[in-house]
Design an enzyme around this catalytic site. Structure first.
Site, mmCIF file in Angstrom:
data_model
loop_
_atom_site.group_PDB
_atom_site.id
_atom_site.type_symbol
_atom_site.label_atom_id
_atom_site.label_comp_id
_atom_site.label_asym_id
_atom_site.label_seq_id
_atom_site.Cartn_x
_atom_site.Cartn_y
_atom_site.Cartn_z
ATOM 1 N N HIS A 165 0.798 -1.223 0.000
ATOM 2 C CA HIS A 165 0.000 0.000 0.000
ATOM 3 C C HIS A 165 0.836 1.281 0.000
ATOM 4 O O HIS A 165 0.305 2.376 -0.083
ATOM 5 C CB HIS A 165 -0.928 0.043 1.220
ATOM 6 C CG HIS A 165 -0.208 0.322 2.505
ATOM 7 N ND1 HIS A 165 0.396 -0.668 3.231
ATOM 8 C CD2 HIS A 165 0.037 1.477 3.170
ATOM 9 C CE1 HIS A 165 0.963 -0.134 4.309
ATOM 10 N NE2 HIS A 165 0.765 1.168 4.292
HETATM 11 C C1 UD1 Z 1 -2.206 5.668 5.460
HETATM 12 C C2 UD1 Z 1 -0.967 6.288 6.094
HETATM 13 C C3 UD1 Z 1 0.166 5.288 6.085
HETATM 14 C C4 UD1 Z 1 -0.243 3.969 6.719
HETATM 15 C C5 UD1 Z 1 -1.528 3.464 6.071
HETATM 16 C C6 UD1 Z 1 -2.025 2.242 6.793
HETATM 17 C C7 UD1 Z 1 -0.648 8.691 5.791
HETATM 18 C C8 UD1 Z 1 0.115 9.726 5.081
HETATM 19 N N1 UD1 Z 1 -0.510 7.447 5.344
HETATM 20 O O1 UD1 Z 1 -1.916 5.412 4.105
HETATM 21 O O2 UD1 Z 1 1.241 5.805 6.846
HETATM 22 O O3 UD1 Z 1 0.771 3.031 6.495
HETATM 23 O O4 UD1 Z 1 -2.541 4.490 6.156
HETATM 24 O O5 UD1 Z 1 -2.882 1.474 6.035
HETATM 25 O O6 UD1 Z 1 -1.352 9.006 6.718
HETATM 26 N N2 UD1 Z 1 -9.234 4.487 1.178
HETATM 27 C C9 UD1 Z 1 -10.438 3.870 0.985
HETATM 28 N N3 UD1 Z 1 -11.023 3.323 2.089
HETATM 29 C C10 UD1 Z 1 -10.498 3.388 3.337
HETATM 30 C C11 UD1 Z 1 -9.258 4.011 3.501
HETATM 31 C C12 UD1 Z 1 -8.640 4.576 2.412
HETATM 32 O O7 UD1 Z 1 -10.949 3.783 -0.100
HETATM 33 O O8 UD1 Z 1 -11.104 2.880 4.299
HETATM 34 C C13 UD1 Z 1 -8.581 5.123 0.028
HETATM 35 C C14 UD1 Z 1 -8.610 6.655 0.186
HETATM 36 O O9 UD1 Z 1 -9.764 7.171 -0.312
HETATM 37 C C15 UD1 Z 1 -7.397 7.080 -0.577
HETATM 38 C C16 UD1 Z 1 -6.444 5.882 -0.451
HETATM 39 O O10 UD1 Z 1 -7.212 4.783 -0.004
HETATM 40 O O11 UD1 Z 1 -7.704 7.252 -1.923
HETATM 41 C C17 UD1 Z 1 -5.317 6.166 0.499
HETATM 42 O O12 UD1 Z 1 -5.780 6.452 1.813
HETATM 43 P P1 UD1 Z 1 -4.931 7.410 2.810
HETATM 44 O O13 UD1 Z 1 -5.580 7.389 4.127
HETATM 45 O O14 UD1 Z 1 -4.689 8.715 2.137
HETATM 46 O O15 UD1 Z 1 -3.516 6.752 2.891
HETATM 47 P P2 UD1 Z 1 -3.078 5.239 3.058
HETATM 48 O O16 UD1 Z 1 -2.428 4.807 1.794
HETATM 49 O O17 UD1 Z 1 -4.194 4.441 3.580
HETATM 50 N N1 UDP Z 2 -3.630 -5.771 8.669
HETATM 51 C C1 UDP Z 2 -4.894 -6.297 8.822
HETATM 52 N N2 UDP Z 2 -5.574 -6.688 7.693
HETATM 53 C C2 UDP Z 2 -5.049 -6.575 6.449
HETATM 54 C C3 UDP Z 2 -3.746 -6.033 6.315
HETATM 55 C C4 UDP Z 2 -3.069 -5.624 7.455
HETATM 56 O O1 UDP Z 2 -5.396 -6.440 9.932
HETATM 57 O O2 UDP Z 2 -5.724 -6.930 5.467
HETATM 58 C C5 UDP Z 2 -2.915 -5.348 9.887
HETATM 59 C C6 UDP Z 2 -1.552 -5.933 10.050
HETATM 60 O O3 UDP Z 2 -1.627 -7.211 10.649
HETATM 61 C C7 UDP Z 2 -0.856 -4.901 10.906
HETATM 62 C C8 UDP Z 2 -1.469 -3.595 10.439
HETATM 63 O O4 UDP Z 2 -2.690 -3.949 9.791
HETATM 64 O O5 UDP Z 2 -1.171 -5.086 12.262
HETATM 65 C C9 UDP Z 2 -0.550 -2.921 9.492
HETATM 66 O O6 UDP Z 2 -1.217 -1.888 8.873
HETATM 67 P P1 UDP Z 2 -0.794 -1.302 7.460
HETATM 68 O O7 UDP Z 2 0.039 -2.270 6.718
HETATM 69 O O8 UDP Z 2 -2.043 -0.814 6.823
HETATM 70 O O9 UDP Z 2 0.021 0.011 7.885
HETATM 71 P P2 UDP Z 2 1.531 0.286 8.319
HETATM 72 O O10 UDP Z 2 1.897 -0.654 9.398
HETATM 73 O O11 UDP Z 2 2.375 0.134 7.097
HETATM 74 O O12 UDP Z 2 1.507 1.694 8.755
#
Ligand code: UD1
Ligand code: UDP
Length: 362
Positions: free
Chosen positions: A206
């Site tokens: 991601h």
């Molecule tokens: C965010 C965090 C990242 C973390 C990740 C965990 C920042 C800058 N990034 O990244 O550090 O590792 O979360 O997963 O804060 N979206 C959906 N549904 C959801 C959530 C997101 O469709 O429930 C879509 C959003 O609309 C957006 C994209 O996913 O288009 C990215 O979401 P965003 O929260 O901006 O950043 P992440 O990539 O999730």
């Molecule tokens: N995770 C989860 N379901 C998924 C993918 C990840 O529960 O489908 C959990 C994973 O086990 C870990 C956390 O989400 O505990 C990590 O989150 P993510 O990779 O979104 O973010 P990051 O750690 O990179 O910030």
């Protein structure tokens, strides 16, 4: 009574906060209110964690997610400020490095409310990552910094942060891994239902640097296809960000042909998938560590990592996504992994953090 407000918004923060909230709820000298910014909002990115991990229902849900990062952070900042003015907490608690972390910390310090940062001191030293900006700023405006590792403590000291502000707490994600490892077994039927067999590679993806470049994402799709052409199934619980990008770049069909793509799963299913994998390939921060917690080798699809200890002991390897051969990734670990050791504490980080929060307020 110490009144704190916890600010969370993204998937990994729910998991971290679950562990700390559980400890808070056993005590009568500290009380917590929760603000969910809404950064993550799909049921399988948010609600499922509150339900499965019994996190108290947020007192506020701001519903602010999905926009450009500046807009998201700005709107969260404004709303959080309103709530803090009303609630007047003694302290604000933030986790990790997301936009919700930064908005929460900034809103609090501007009102002179002290901020504690859990998972402080992590660094990739890559300022192109949005997370690096979020964590550096948060560390420098928080007054109490809970670091998971010695390396994180050293990073803070190198940046001139006073030693008296830093507490080596261990990692709350390790607490969670220990607490939920057996509970995850309850999901065995759901996993069996996936029909992925007993030899599989678990993948998560991601990180913006991988998803937002068509070149890199295509190289990853090709690499995973190569891996799947050999004897391992490849299973990928897909983050919504990556799903959108695969569709936008026309890579979706290609990936579907070789990889078992599933919707994001709850934490318990994820733990079970991790525990039974032969290899984990990820760009997630949390998943890199969970691979180690469950003693599974891990390939990290990034140029650098904040969790450098795992590289040093051979359990994690960084991988250039454009590398020529993916089919032999599993064999690369042979003979290189040093004995497992408890790098991330002893599983009582949350206890330690909550005790310190109360202690510091006296
Ligand atoms: C965010 C965090 C990242 C973390 C990740 C965990 C920042 C800058 N990034 O990244 O550090 O590792 O979360 O997963 O804060 N979206 C959906 N549904 C959801 C959530 C997101 O469709 O429930 C879509 C959003 O609309 C957006 C994209 O996913 O288009 C990215 O979401 P965003 O929260 O901006 O950043 P992440 O990539 O999730
Ligand atoms: N995770 C989860 N379901 C998924 C993918 C990840 O529960 O489908 C959990 C994973 O086990 C870990 C956390 O989400 O505990 C990590 O989150 P993510 O990779 O979104 O973010 P990051 O750690 O990179 O910030």
């Amino acid at each position: 009574m110490l009144n704190i407000i916890t600010i969370i918004g993204a998937r990994p923060q729910f998991i971290k906060a679950a562990t700390v909230s559980r400890v808070i709820n056993t005590r009568n000298d500290i009380s917590e209110k929760i603000i969910h910014t809404g950064q993550h909002y799909d049921g399988n990115m948010s609600d499922i964690f509150f339900d499965e991990l019994h996190i108290p229902t947020p007192d506020y849900n701001l519903g602010i997610g999905g926009n450009l990062h500046g807009q998201m952070t700005g709107q969260q900042l404004e709303k959080i400020e309103e709530i803090l003015l009303q609630e007047k907490p003694d302290r604000v608690l933030v986790y990790g490095d997301t936009n919700s972390t930064l908005a929460g910390a900034l809103a609090a310090v501007k009102l002179n409310i002290p901020v504690a940062h859990i998972e402080a001191g992590l660094r990739s030293f890559n300022k192109k990552m949005p997370e690096e900006i979020n964590r550096v700023i948060t560390d420098h405006i928080a007054d109490l910094l809970f670091s998971p590792t010695e390396t994180a403590v050293a990073n803070l000291i190198n940046e001139g942060i006073g030693q008296e502000q830093i507490i080596l707490s261990g990692d709350v994600m390790y607490d969670a891994a220990l607490y939920y490892a057996d509970k995850a077994e309850s999901k065995i039927e759901t996993i069996e239902h996936l029909s992925i067999g007993s030899h599989y590679v678990l993948v998560t993806l991601h990180r913006a640097e991988n998803t937002d470049s068509r070149d890199r994402l295509e190289a990853i799709v090709n690499g995973l296809a190569e891996l799947a052409a050999n004897k391992y199934s490849v299973v990928l619980p897909l983050h919504p960000r990556t799903r959108k990008k695969l569709c936008e770049y026309g890579l979706w069909e290609k990936l579907c042909r070789s990889v078992r793509i599933i919707d994001p799963v709850g934490y318990l299913e994820m733990v079970l998938l991790e525990k039974n994998a032969n290899l984990i390939i990820t760009d997630s921060g949390g998943v890199q560590k969970e691979a180690y917690f469950h003693k599974i080798p891990c390939i990290t699809l990034r140029k650098e990592t904040e969790w450098v200890e795992l590289l040093d002991i051979g359990w994690n390897k960084l991988c250039d996504v454009k590398q020529k051969r993916w089919d032999n990734l599993i064999t690369q670990f042979a003979g290189q992994m040093q004995p497992w050791e408890p790098i991330y504490g002893t599983g009582n980080a949350a206890q330690h953090i909550v005790s310190q929060l109360v202690e510091q307020a006296r």
